[in-house]
Structures are given as C-alpha cells and as structure tokens.
Design a protein around this motif. Structure first.
Motif, PDB file in Angstrom:
ATOM      1  N   PRO A  87      15.427 -23.654  -6.185  1.00 30.79           N
ATOM      2  CA  PRO A  87      16.125 -24.087  -7.405  1.00 30.79           C
ATOM      3  C   PRO A  87      17.390 -23.308  -7.747  1.00 30.79           C
ATOM      4  CG  PRO A  87      14.208 -22.764  -7.978  1.00 30.79           C
ATOM      5  CD  PRO A  87      14.178 -22.940  -6.486  1.00 30.79           C
ATOM      6  N   ASN A  88      17.504 -22.069  -7.262  1.00 32.43           N
ATOM      7  CA  ASN A  88      18.615 -21.214  -7.676  1.00 32.43           C
ATOM      8  C   ASN A  88      19.681 -21.131  -6.585  1.00 32.43           C
ATOM      9  OD1 ASN A  88      16.593 -20.892  -9.567  1.00 32.43           O
ATOM     10  ND2 ASN A  88      16.883 -18.712  -9.821  1.00 32.43           N
ATOM     11  N   LYS A 130      24.753 -23.184 -16.209  1.00 30.63           N
ATOM     12  CA  LYS A 130      25.807 -23.911 -16.921  1.00 30.63           C
ATOM     13  C   LYS A 130      26.753 -22.933 -17.617  1.00 30.63           C
ATOM     14  CE  LYS A 130      22.927 -28.003 -17.757  1.00 30.63           C
ATOM     15  NZ  LYS A 130      22.237 -28.815 -18.787  1.00 30.63           N
ATOM     16  N   GLU A 163      18.378 -23.135 -15.273  1.00 37.78           N
ATOM     17  CA  GLU A 163      19.125 -24.373 -15.522  1.00 37.78           C
ATOM     18  C   GLU A 163      20.122 -24.203 -16.649  1.00 37.78           C
ATOM     19  OE1 GLU A 163      15.908 -24.137 -15.142  1.00 37.78           O
ATOM     20  OE2 GLU A 163      15.569 -25.235 -13.266  1.00 37.78           O
TER      21      GLU A 163
END
Length: 750
Positions: free
Chosen positions: A679-680, A411, A407
């Motif tokens: 999630p990735n 970014k 996460e």
C-alpha cells in the motif's frame, strides 16, 4: 571419560585486517597473486599458533576463506555459475572473486551472485546457485592444501572443517526459475565429500568437523531423513565425523539426529540451556558430545564458575566430551589485549577470540579434576557486577502510531513535497574517498583542529549536493562524510555505548565492521545529525533526506548487554532516535530515512519465536518514527531481505517509503509483492552497487518496466540497491546518470 577442547573456527581477517588490505590491493592490481597468497599463509599459521598456545586439543583447518566459506564450498564442489565459467577456462581465485564481486571487461560481463545473511548473524554469504542439471566436481582443492600446509608446519591434531552437503544444498537457490527438489542433487554431491574424507584419511586425520547448522531449523521430515542417508554414505571407519550445529537448539530434531551415523555431535549450549542433560541421555553412549559453552557471538567474559556448575554433571556419564565455543569465533574480534583506550576496569569484563580460547583451557583444566574451587581470583577473575543499573522503558500507545493513515498522509506529502512521478534518489552514502577517511583519522588523532575538520566536511557536502543537482536527482542526501559506519557513528553519539580501536569483525569479503558494545542504559544527550543535514539543505532548493540508523539495526549490529531483554534495549534506542527525528523535522527536514537493514536478519530461526521478535521490533521502529507530522515523509531501507514470510510486518511498520535491495537476487526478492498489493511507497533497487559493473540505461529501463508491472507507478521510487560509500566517484556518476536517464525515458512515455 576423556575431555578434549577445540573451537569451531577462528577469525580469518588477521589481527590488523591483513586479509582486507591484501584483497583490495589485489583487486586494484597493486600486489601479485603470490603476494596475496603469502598473506593468507601468514594468517593461517598465526591462527594455528594461537590455538596451540591456548593448549587446545584440536586445531581448526579450513575455516579460512578468501571471501566467504560458503563460496569456498561452491568452489570446492565445482558449482560455478555458467556465466562465470565463460570468464576463465580454469577454476582459480579469480573465479572466486568474480562470483563474489561480478566480472566486467571489454569482452566479458558476468553479474555477481546473490549475497544474503548467514542465519541470524551480521555475516553475509554468497548464495549457491543450482539447477536440475547442476553437476559437481572436486575443482578447488584449497582444503587439502591447507591441511598439508598445517602438517608441514608440524601442527598436530588438526581438525579440518567442511560445510555439510545437506546444509549447503539447503542454503542455495534454484536459478532461472527452475522448479525441482534440491535434494535431487544430493547423490551428485556426496561422492565429492566421500573423496575428500578419503584424502583426510590418507593424511591420518583423526576428526573432521562437518557443519550442518540447518539442524537447528524447522525443516521437513524429508530433509531430516536425508541426513541419515547421507552420513551412512559418508561413513568412514578410520575417520571420525563431528557433526556441528549452532545458533539454536536441536531438541526438536533429536529423534532424527540420534540416528545419524556419526562419531560426535556439537551442541550450542548457549542456546540449549534447559534440556542439556536429557538431550545427552538420548544420544548413543558411543557418540562424543561437544558442548559449546563459551559464547561465540558476544564479547562478555565467560562466567566459568557458572558454566562449570551447569555442566559438571557430565562426570556422571561414561562417554567422551569436547568443550568448545557455541559457534565459530569469526563473529567476534580477535584480541582484547591490544585495546589501549579502554579502562582496565572495563576491559577485564570482555573476552575476544584469543581470550575465549584461553577460557576453554581453564574450563578444561577444572573439568579434568572436577574441582569446583578452581576459579579463584588467582586463576580467573570474573566480575559479577558486569552491568550498570537496569532501566525499564515506559511508553504510551499513541507513541507507536502516526497521527493519520498513509492514505491521508500521502495526499499531504504530495501537496507539500511536490515530488515528480518515479522520483529518483539514493540510499544515503556517497564514496568514502581516501582523502575523506584521512581527514577523519587526522581529526580523531588530534592532528587537525575542529575548525579544519568542519571546513573539510562542509566542502565534501557542498560538492556532493552539487554533483547530485548536476545529475538531476529529485531527492538528495548529504553523503554522510562524517560517518565511518552506520551503527558505530550513532553509538558514538549516544550514551551507554563503548567502542574498541581494533575490534574488527568480518561482514563479508573485505568488508569489516567494529560493532559497538552496549554496556549501559542508552539515551541521547544532544542532537547527532542536525548540524550537517541542515547545512546540506541550505545548499540546495531540492529536498534533502535526513539519514538515521534505526533502533533494531543499532541493537542487532552491536554487542549487547545480556541482563536486559532486547525489547527493553531496542526501546531505549528508539526513544533516542525519536528525539533525533523530531529535531530534524523541527529543523525543516521534510524527508527522514530511518534505515533498518537488520530487521529481517533478526528473525529467530524457529517459527515459534518469530511472533515475539516481530512484536518488539515493529514497536521499536514505530516508536522512533511516529513522532512526526503527516507532511513529513518517513523512509526506511532494508538489505538482502526475503520478505515472503514477513510482508504483513513490513506493512505494519507504516513507513511512507521503503527502499530494498533486489537487483542482486535478479528481482526474486520481489515475488512476495506479486501476491499482495503493497500500500505504501517503495523503491526496489534498480542496480547492484556491490560490484564495479556499470549498469546500462537499457538494463535499468527494463528493470523499472518490470517494477511497474508489480507496483503502483504512483508509489514507485527509483534508487540504487544500497549506499554508495564503497564505490568510486567515476562509477557512481556514470551509474546514476544512466539511472536518471532511464527514468526520464520512462516518464516521457507515461
């Protein structure tokens, strides 16, 4: 007591890859069908001669295939996908190639059947397709033609080989999302097998080998009990059935196996080492036991004295025995004696298919007289000092984790990389043209110097970069012109590997590889990919991915030393790759792809061993990849992988982006992602590169729309299924152009 010798199958590619050459010439309309068939006949005849010269008691027939033995079986029982029935009215070799490679003409299109790994090997098979209404017919009679061919060539004691009906059904898939029990088809397929066995009987065949490898798996009681039913039906008093298992132990299924009405059972003794005597005691005295004592999956010379000591107890049993290889020899190269560039002191440590046949002859000769002193240096030399000194690996916990969570990393990467939504890229390789292969060969044979070689490689890379920029790809690759094979290339640049000149093994169809041999501790002495990756990046302002092969794949696609655990060897390789990853980052490469196509295939066949494998395999990947800063994006690629039972492990790899093959399976491989939010970043392939078919803009557009329903669009990458090295430039340009146009059309609607 009688002792007989045989093998479970011989390599079918030919000593000089004659089958591959003939296949590709036929596909390119350079030779006729008769010329292709002539090559097949020569290979089969030579294989029989090799077995006969090794004095094997039974000779294999039916182990030859024009593409894949499972596809042979589909052809034999007339299980032709509906889309391929429309191409030709009759079932012939062009039907077979169409199923395997896809079919495309002005008036007809049929996508190829799915391809996946054969158990836990690096061989691929064509997955049979079933539906509730599937019917079977004895349509492809190659097995009888080959039996007749061998008989006419005056080969005696031939042993036909069939893939068993239950394993065949198990290995197939339900098509069109049909929900039904595949065992419902058993009564439909058994008459075909009974008919074939009857034909064998007419030809005075003594033994038939029926492969049922799923007996080493954890399968349900219903499937296990179907063996008793099926083989009661197939029972033929005048023909003996040798039921063949391999790649694992059968101890956990022995209560069912001992009640199957057969005449012989083959046991993979390389896998079944500790319980062999008890296993034999549990089987009827009327059953002949085939002992697979020569390793059919590795290339080290057998320690025949040790094997003799392990199985000489059979003299206490009043029954007949076969001695054999653990599995088919299709998983090893053909002949070590033709290798000229390996030192003789090293060469004598290895044994390929021909040599393994000779080992069986020597072992049988010893067992016949139970002479423990037979294996003197005069008769057979075995160097007990096979391996070099062991080297353990010591790592810290911090070596296995990225500095920050995904996460946080993503970014930083979005800010640093400036990649658009639905970024487009390729998996790594671009077409390996005849000219390019010729350049590498000339350099290898010292026909051109390093300066000329570097000039040609740079020219190719420059062109690849230009082509990608013209197409409009977002993230580029250098095309890998300097690489022959993804594992062999890295092995050649690492310490601890040995390479053959002619050690070819079939991977699928006409695709052959030369697995490296890991014979020493693995390490990296100098950078491997930095030079060419930096050069590619210098020719564009767009991002260029660094392309590496991962430690698990390098390990599993090599012939491995057997004195160290895979855990230790994988970490030795991982440390070497880790150094390469850091050097790429230091050279300014911001995206690094560490391919692990073998990750899923390495899973043990039994559930109780899976946890241990995943533990060291995950650690090896993370050890190789976790050295970079947050801003550097780590990609990985996996092939033909059913992720349903290992999705948690895929997540634990913590790659920033994973690209996978899915289009060939008609997106069914993605089912596991419907139930879990990955999630990735992820790039499920949008078109199949293993066929000459060109994907249309609309087909790719529709595929991406399906992906958007499964994955977060912000995490989705757009790419082909796999590398493009086997395709030609015309196909590549059109396909990628369509892929990029479909992506742009979708972006405009977001």
């Amino acid at each position: 007591m009688n002792i007989f010798s045989h093998i479970l199958g011989f390599p079918r590619i030919g000593p000089n890859r004659e089958l591959k050459i003939a296949q590709e010439k036929y596909w390119n309309n350079e030779i006729s069908k008769d010329e292709l068939f002539s090559v097949g006949r020569k290979i089969r005849k030579n294989n029989l001669k090799i077995q006969k010269s090794a004095c094997l008691d039974f000779l294999c027939v039916g182990d030859f295939s024009w593409y894949d033995h499972v596809l042979n079986n589909s052809m034999m029982v007339g299980n032709i996908p509906t889309r391929h029935r429309n191409v030709n009215n009759k079932v012939d070799i062009d039907t077979l190639f169409g199923i395997a490679r896809g079919y495309n003409s002005k008036n007809n299109f049929a996508c190829s059947s799915e391809m996946t790994k054969w158990f836990n090997t690096n061989y691929h098979y064509i997955v049979p397709e079933f539906n509730k209404n599937t019917y079977f017919k004895f349509s492809w009679k190659q097995i009888l033609e080959e039996v007749d061919e061998a008989i006419n060539l005056n080969f005696n004691n031939i042993k036909p080989i069939l893939l068993g009906p239950i394993s065949y059904l198990w290995l197939g898939k339900r098509d069109n999302n049909t929900v039904f029990d595949k065992l419902e088809l058993l009564d439909k397929i058994l008459p075909i097998y009974k008919n074939i066995l009857s034909e064998f009987n007419k030809r005075n065949i003594k033994w038939v080998q029926i492969d049922e490898p799923i007996l080493v798996l954890d399968i349900s009681k219903k499937w296990l009990e179907s063996f008793i039913y099926a083989y009661n039906y197939l029972n033929n008093k005048n023909l003996k059935i040798l039921l063949t298992t391999y790649f694992g132990s059968i101890s956990h299924n022995i209560d069912i196996i001992k009640n199957i009405p057969i005449d012989g059972i083959h046991i993979d003794c390389v896998s079944e080492k500790n319980n062999l005597q008890n296993l034999i005691k549990m089987l009827s005295k009327d059953i002949c036991i085939s002992l697979g004592v020569i390793n059919g999956r590795n290339i080290w010379k057998a320690d025949l004295q040790k094997i003799y000591n392990e199985i000489c107890f059979i003299k206490n049993f009043k029954r007949n025995f076969f001695i054999s290889t653990s599995c088919s020899l299709m998983h090893v190269p053909i002949d070590i004696s033709i290798e000229t560039k390996i030192k003789k002191s090293v060469l004598k440590k290895f044994s390929f298919a021909i040599q393994k046949c000779k080992e069986l002859y020597l072992l049988k000769k010893c067992l016949k007289n139970f002479n423990k002193n037979f294996f003197t240096k005069k008769n057979f030399f075995y160097n007990s000092d096979v391996y070099n000194k062991r080297k353990n690996v010591y790592i810290k916990k911090n070596d296995l984790v990225r500095k920050s969570t995904y996460e946080f990393r993503i970014k930083q990467q979005i800010k640093n990389l400036k990649i658009p939504i639905l970024p487009t890229t390729t998996i790594g390789s671009f077409p390996q043209t005849k000219e390019l292969r010729n350049i590498r060969l000339k350099f290898k044979n010292n026909k051109i110097d390093l300066k000329k070689y570097n000039f040609e490689i740079k020219k190719y890379i420059k062109n690849v970069i230009l082509e990608q920029e013209n197409l409009g790809l977002d993230v580029l690759v250098h095309g890998e012109p300097e690489r022959n094979d993804m594992v062999e290339y890295f092995g050649q640049h690492l310490e601890g590997f040995l390479f053959t000149e002619f050690g070819w093994v079939q991977s699928y169809g006409s695709r052959c590889v030369k697995p490296p041999i890991i014979f020493d501790n693995v390490s990296r002495k100098k950078p491997i990919t930095i030079k060419w990756t930096k050069y590619a990046q210098s020719k564009t302002k767009k991002l260029v991915k660094g392309m590496l092969t991962g430690p698990v794949t390098i390990l599993l696609w090599s012939f491995c030393r057997e004195d160290l655990s895979k855990d230790i060897i994988s970490k030795q390789i991982a440390i070497a790759i880790r150094k390469e990853v850091k050097d790429l980052e230091n050279a300014g490469i911001k995206i690094i792809q560490i391919d692990e196509p073998a990750f899923r295939e390495g899973l043990p066949l039994r559930k109780k061993y899976i946890k241990s494998y995943l533990s060291w395999a995950i650690d090896a990947f993370k050890l190789s990849s976790s050295v970079v800063n947050d801003e550097t994006q780590i990609h990985t690629h996996m092939c033909y992988s059913n992720f349903n039972n290992i999705i948690d492990s895929i997540i634990k790899l913590d790659a920033d982006v994973i690209t996978i093959e899915s289009s060939k399976s008609h997106l069914k491989l993605l089912d596991c992602f419907k139930n879990i939010k990955y999630p990735n970043g992820i790039g499920p392939g949008v078109y199949d590169i293993h066929t000459t078919n060109i994907p249309s803009v609309s087909n790719i557009y529709d595929t991406i729309k399906k992906y958007i329903k499964i994955f977060n669009i912000e995490n989705l990458w757009i790419n082909p299924d796999c590398g493009l090295k086997t395709r030609n430039w015309k196909e590549v340009k059109i396909s990628l152009k369509n892929m990029i146009l479909a992506t742009k059309n979708l972006r405009n609607k977001i």
